[in-house]
Design a protein around this motif. Structure first.
Motif, short mmCIF file in Angstrom:
data_model
loop_
_atom_site.label_atom_id
_atom_site.label_comp_id
_atom_site.label_asym_id
_atom_site.label_seq_id
_atom_site.Cartn_x
_atom_site.Cartn_y
_atom_site.Cartn_z
N THR A 1 23.80 -83.33 41.35
CA THR A 1 22.41 -83.01 41.69
C THR A 1 22.22 -81.52 41.95
N GLU A 2 23.31 -80.79 42.06
CA GLU A 2 23.20 -79.37 42.38
C GLU A 2 23.49 -78.46 41.19
N LEU A 3 23.80 -79.06 40.05
CA LEU A 3 24.14 -78.26 38.88
C LEU A 3 23.04 -77.27 38.50
N ALA A 4 21.79 -77.70 38.62
CA ALA A 4 20.68 -76.83 38.23
C ALA A 4 20.59 -75.58 39.10
N SER A 5 21.20 -75.65 40.29
CA SER A 5 21.14 -74.51 41.20
C SER A 5 22.13 -73.41 40.84
N VAL A 6 23.20 -73.78 40.14
CA VAL A 6 24.19 -72.78 39.72
C VAL A 6 23.74 -72.24 38.38
N ARG A 7 22.82 -71.33 38.43
CA ARG A 7 22.19 -70.84 37.21
C ARG A 7 22.39 -69.33 37.08
N PRO A 8 22.23 -68.80 35.89
CA PRO A 8 22.36 -67.35 35.70
C PRO A 8 21.45 -66.60 36.66
N GLY A 9 22.04 -65.58 37.28
CA GLY A 9 21.29 -64.77 38.24
C GLY A 9 21.62 -65.09 39.67
N ALA A 10 22.14 -66.30 39.94
CA ALA A 10 22.52 -66.67 41.30
C ALA A 10 23.70 -65.81 41.72
N ILE A 11 23.78 -65.48 43.00
CA ILE A 11 24.86 -64.63 43.51
C ILE A 11 25.73 -65.44 44.45
N LEU A 12 27.03 -65.40 44.22
CA LEU A 12 27.98 -66.15 45.03
C LEU A 12 29.15 -65.26 45.43
N PRO A 13 29.62 -65.37 46.67
CA PRO A 13 30.79 -64.60 47.10
C PRO A 13 32.06 -65.23 46.54
N VAL A 14 32.98 -64.40 46.11
CA VAL A 14 34.23 -64.90 45.55
C VAL A 14 35.42 -64.14 46.12
N ARG A 15 36.56 -64.78 46.10
CA ARG A 15 37.82 -64.07 46.36
C ARG A 15 38.43 -63.78 45.00
N TYR A 16 39.06 -62.62 44.87
CA TYR A 16 39.58 -62.23 43.55
C TYR A 16 40.98 -61.64 43.68
N LEU A 17 41.74 -61.77 42.57
CA LEU A 17 43.10 -61.26 42.50
C LEU A 17 43.14 -60.04 41.58
N PRO A 18 44.19 -59.23 41.66
CA PRO A 18 44.31 -58.03 40.82
C PRO A 18 44.19 -58.31 39.33
N ASP A 19 44.59 -59.52 38.90
CA ASP A 19 44.54 -59.82 37.46
C ASP A 19 43.17 -60.33 37.02
N GLY A 20 42.18 -60.34 37.93
CA GLY A 20 40.84 -60.75 37.57
C GLY A 20 40.52 -62.22 37.81
N GLN A 21 41.47 -63.00 38.31
CA GLN A 21 41.19 -64.39 38.63
C GLN A 21 40.28 -64.45 39.85
N VAL A 22 39.36 -65.42 39.87
CA VAL A 22 38.44 -65.55 41.00
C VAL A 22 38.29 -67.01 41.42
N THR A 23 37.88 -67.19 42.66
CA THR A 23 37.54 -68.52 43.18
C THR A 23 36.43 -68.32 44.19
N LEU A 24 35.57 -69.31 44.36
CA LEU A 24 34.49 -69.18 45.34
C LEU A 24 35.09 -69.02 46.74
N ALA A 25 34.52 -68.11 47.52
CA ALA A 25 35.06 -67.79 48.85
C ALA A 25 34.56 -68.80 49.88
N ILE A 26 34.91 -70.06 49.69
CA ILE A 26 34.41 -71.10 50.58
C ILE A 26 35.09 -71.08 51.95
N ASP A 27 36.14 -70.29 52.10
CA ASP A 27 36.85 -70.22 53.37
C ASP A 27 36.48 -69.00 54.19
N ALA A 28 35.61 -68.14 53.66
CA ALA A 28 35.32 -66.86 54.30
C ALA A 28 34.52 -67.02 55.59
#
Length: 259
Positions: free
Chosen positions: A123-150
């Motif tokens: 039900t939330e798929l429509a909310s993850v749309r182009p232009g939305a801004i989300l915080p992420v954690r990232y690694l030196p090689d460019g891998q990312v994951t949503l920063a849900i633990d921040a």
């Protein structure tokens, strides 16, 4: 609608930060947190706007499914703008797994494209749309994951630094956003200067600010303001600002950004 809440808060935060940034330059410089991402309306446009929004943003992130992979523990936080979303074909408890493609901005001024894989309520798929801004954690090689633990503090600090790295706020404006005090203000006048800076209209804004002791002072500054903030800064509008009591020559305007 956890993802929807997260995105709304993230956008708010970022925008707020931008706002603060816009509010802080006494001579027309951009000044706060998106914001995205720091009060609730805040992303304290400077951080913002200074994270009233953060609490809500943190709650929204914590509500997402899954956990941050071990390899991302304590990784730096950046702000990612969604550019595309695609299902992977895997589902967990009937909830789809998706690859979220993001353009990531980091506190040290780097920008890169990465993909975060996440389980999202259908039900939330429509909310993850182009232009939305989300915080992420990232690694030196460019891998990312949503920063849900921040934590709220981590999100606010990251957002502030990203805004400074992008030139939206100066070190002095960041100092005001992080160390100033909040005050109520009323917009006395707002007029365009005809200048465009970093895609934002520069306006001349006159404010009447009320100090903690009830006395007031007027301040006229040039600010580079996002178009979506203009309706909130019309003459007569009550707003919140942040300033240093020992230096009333600059203020950060804290306002919510309307996507």
């Amino acid at each position: 609608m956890k993802i929807a809440a997260l995105i709304t808060l993230a956008v708010s935060l970022i925008c707020t930060i931008m706002y603060v940034a816009a509010g802080i330059g006494g001579t027309g410089e951009l000044a706060w947190v998106n914001g995205w991402m720091i009060g609730p309306v805040l992303l304290m446009f400077v951080v913002p706007v200074l994270f009233s929004v953060s609490q809500k943003l943190g709650d929204g992130l914590a509500a997402l499914r899954g956990a941050v992979p071990r390899s991302f523990r304590d990784a730096p936080i950046g702000m990612g703008t969604v550019v595309g979303v695609a299902r992977t074909g895997l589902s967990v408890n009937d909830q789809p797994q998706v690859d979220i493609q993001l353009d990531v901005d980091t506190p040290n001024g780097l920008s890169f494209r990465g993909t975060a894989r996440q389980i999202i309520d259908v039900t939330e798929l429509a909310s993850v749309r182009p232009g939305a801004i989300l915080p992420v954690r990232y690694l030196p090689d460019g891998q990312v994951t949503l920063a849900i633990d921040a934590t709220q503090g981590e999100l606010q600090a990251a957002l502030n630094r990203v805004q400074m790295a992008k030139g939206h706020i100066t070190p002095q404006q960041l100092h005001i956003a992080e160390n100033g005090i909040d005050a109520r203000a009323v917009v006395l006048a707002l007029a365009p200067t005809g200048e465009i800076r970093h895609g934002r209209s520069v306006v001349s804004i006159k404010l009447r600010i009320t100090r903690a002791d009830g006395t007031m002072f007027d301040l006229n500054q040039h600010k580079a303001i996002p178009a979506s903030a203009i309706p909130q800064l019309q003459p007569g509008a009550p707003i919140t600002v942040r300033y240093l009591p020992q230096d009333e020559s600059e203020v950060a305007i804290i306002t919510a950004l309307t996507p």
